[in-house]
Design a protein around this motif. Structure first.
Motif, PDB file in Angstrom:
ATOM      1  N   LEU A  23      32.377  49.062  49.923  1.00  0.00           N
ATOM      2  CA  LEU A  23      32.718  47.866  49.155  1.00  0.00           C
ATOM      3  C   LEU A  23      31.575  46.858  49.173  1.00  0.00           C
ATOM      4  O   LEU A  23      31.250  46.248  48.146  1.00  0.00           O
ATOM      5  N   GLN A  68      28.882  47.707  46.884  1.00  0.00           N
ATOM      6  CA  GLN A  68      29.246  47.415  45.502  1.00  0.00           C
ATOM      7  C   GLN A  68      29.232  45.919  45.199  1.00  0.00           C
ATOM      8  O   GLN A  68      29.502  45.517  44.068  1.00  0.00           O
ATOM      9  N   PHE A  90      31.076  43.534  46.965  1.00  0.00           N
ATOM     10  CA  PHE A  90      32.273  42.819  47.403  1.00  0.00           C
ATOM     11  C   PHE A  90      32.068  42.230  48.802  1.00  0.00           C
ATOM     12  O   PHE A  90      31.402  42.836  49.646  1.00  0.00           O
ATOM     13  N   THR A  98      37.738  38.898  54.236  1.00  0.00           N
ATOM     14  CA  THR A  98      37.343  38.778  52.845  1.00  0.00           C
ATOM     15  C   THR A  98      37.835  37.428  52.315  1.00  0.00           C
ATOM     16  O   THR A  98      38.169  36.542  53.107  1.00  0.00           O
ATOM     17  N   THR A 150      40.448  35.912  46.657  1.00  0.00           N
ATOM     18  CA  THR A 150      40.241  36.533  45.342  1.00  0.00           C
ATOM     19  C   THR A 150      39.777  37.984  45.455  1.00  0.00           C
ATOM     20  O   THR A 150      40.071  38.797  44.580  1.00  0.00           O
ATOM     21  N   THR A 151      39.064  38.314  46.530  1.00  0.00           N
ATOM     22  CA  THR A 151      38.559  39.670  46.702  1.00  0.00           C
ATOM     23  C   THR A 151      39.573  40.585  47.382  1.00  0.00           C
ATOM     24  O   THR A 151      39.513  41.814  47.226  1.00  0.00           O
ATOM     25  N   PRO A 189      42.633  41.623  46.807  1.00  0.00           N
ATOM     26  CA  PRO A 189      43.297  42.686  46.024  1.00  0.00           C
ATOM     27  C   PRO A 189      42.394  43.894  45.752  1.00  0.00           C
ATOM     28  O   PRO A 189      42.880  45.034  45.701  1.00  0.00           O
ATOM     29  N   TYR A 190      41.087  43.667  45.586  1.00  0.00           N
ATOM     30  CA  TYR A 190      40.153  44.769  45.374  1.00  0.00           C
ATOM     31  C   TYR A 190      40.005  45.607  46.648  1.00  0.00           C
ATOM     32  O   TYR A 190      39.882  46.839  46.587  1.00  0.00           O
ATOM     33  N   VAL A 191      40.009  44.926  47.795  1.00  0.00           N
ATOM     34  CA  VAL A 191      39.936  45.635  49.072  1.00  0.00           C
ATOM     35  C   VAL A 191      41.186  46.505  49.259  1.00  0.00           C
ATOM     36  O   VAL A 191      41.097  47.681  49.632  1.00  0.00           O
ATOM     37  N   ALA A 228      43.144  47.694  46.951  1.00  0.00           N
ATOM     38  CA  ALA A 228      43.116  48.795  45.983  1.00  0.00           C
ATOM     39  C   ALA A 228      42.194  49.922  46.448  1.00  0.00           C
ATOM     40  O   ALA A 228      42.528  51.109  46.325  1.00  0.00           O
ATOM     41  N   ALA A 229      41.039  49.558  47.000  1.00  0.00           N
ATOM     42  CA  ALA A 229      40.098  50.574  47.478  1.00  0.00           C
ATOM     43  C   ALA A 229      40.683  51.363  48.644  1.00  0.00           C
ATOM     44  O   ALA A 229      40.518  52.590  48.735  1.00  0.00           O
ATOM     45  N   ASP A 233      43.423  53.661  47.357  1.00  0.00           N
ATOM     46  CA  ASP A 233      42.864  54.761  46.579  1.00  0.00           C
ATOM     47  C   ASP A 233      42.449  55.921  47.484  1.00  0.00           C
ATOM     48  O   ASP A 233      42.668  57.094  47.154  1.00  0.00           O
TER      49      ASP A 233
END
Length: 316
Positions: free
Chosen positions: A262, A265, A267, A283, A286-287, A289-291, A293-294, A297
């Motif tokens: 991450l 990339q 993040f 984190t 705002t970040t 949710p991306y963490v 999701a990763a 996944d």
């Protein structure tokens, strides 16, 4: 008569890992933590019991550690009768998510209030330290520091009075099982590492640097320092001369690689790990949710929660 207190867990960004006085629970280093809103312990103490007893999450459990701590409070505060301690832990127990910190802070607060004593948080932190060192920091919201000290009076916690910031912790719960090596036993082994002295010196410098990063609300610097401090701490466990060990599992290692990916990339994501396999990812709101999701996944079965800055101890 009964009194209820609620204390939140805290996650140390600069770790406490080693004791110079196991009786007083004096640490070998100062530490700095963030109190979390998501994880907490609610404890009620009731008088007129026949003997000290502990009911945890509605189940009577072994009272030995609680009884020993209550006897310390009796020595410090004046003798009081047996208590029924009823606790609800909104955090996995003994899995490296600081359940003992919130538990002993809540217990200390509830007992002193039940005894009609008005004691400032600094003094409460000294008392709670005797049950669990990290409990000293759970009296305070947001960021707190625990000064290692040289004796009972000088080893206490206080608020850092840090500015508000959009910091978040994504908690990846690898396991809720009780860890095979307790924190106390882990520390006993870790101090035998030939690298322990170097870690102490590095941690002392990072404690100063972390205060500056927190006061500047520099989340990237906070995360970078915290990750380095945590990974260096866990390296001590692997290099212990007496019974080397690790809390890491294959999933722990996989999460660390995801966090590193991450960052590559772009993040903002940094890992910290306490005495257990679970990973906390520093984190921003705002970040986060991306963490999440990763992580989902790559590890769809992983239990994940997002926590933010929490409050200090409260009473009902």
């Amino acid at each position: 008569m009964s009194t209820t207190a609620t204390a939140h867990t805290n996650i140390a960004f600069i770790k406490y890992w080693g004791k110079k006085d196991p009786i007083l629970n004096l640490p070998t280093t100062s530490s700095l933590s963030l109190t979390l809103d998501q994880f907490y312990t609610q404890t009620t103490v009731t008088t007129h019991a026949q003997a000290d007893q502990l009911i945890l999450n509605d189940i009577p459990v072994d009272t030995t550690r609680t009884h020993q701590f209550l006897n310390i409070l009796r020595e410090q505060l004046g003798n009081f009768g047996p208590l029924t301690v009823t606790s609800t832990n909104h955090v996995p127990t003994s899995a490296g998510l600081a359940s003992s910190a919130s538990a002993f802070a809540a217990l200390t607060g509830a007992v002193t209030r039940e005894l009609k004593l008005t004691i400032p948080n600094e003094a409460l932190s000294r008392l709670a330290r005797r049950g669990s060192g990290s409990a000293s920091r759970s009296f305070y919201g947001h960021f707190a520091m625990w000064h290692e000290g040289v004796d009972d009076m000088s080893s206490f916690a206080e608020s850092l009075h840090a500015p508000d910031m959009p910091i978040a912790l994504v908690v990846a719960e690898v396991s809720a099982d009780v860890k095979k090596v307790s924190s106390s036993e882990g520390m006993r082994r870790a101090v035998t590492s030939p690298n322990y002295g170097d870690w102490l010196r590095k941690s002392n410098a990072q404690f100063v640097d972390m205060q500056a990063a927190v006061m500047a609300a520099d989340i990237e610097k906070i995360g970078s320092l915290a990750e380095d401090n945590a990974l260096s701490m866990h390296a001590l466990n692997l290099t212990a001369q007496q019974q080397p060990f690790t809390y890491f599992t294959s999933e722990t290692q996989q999460i660390l690689k995801i966090v590193q990916g991450l960052r590559q990339q772009g993040f903002l994501a940094f890992a910290t790990i306490d005495a257990g396999p679970n990973v906390k990812i520093i984190t921003t709101l705002t970040t986060a949710p991306y963490v999440v999701a990763a992580l989902h996944d790559m590890l769809p079965q992983l239990h994940i929660e997002t926590a933010t800055s929490g409050s200090g101890i409260t009473y009902d």
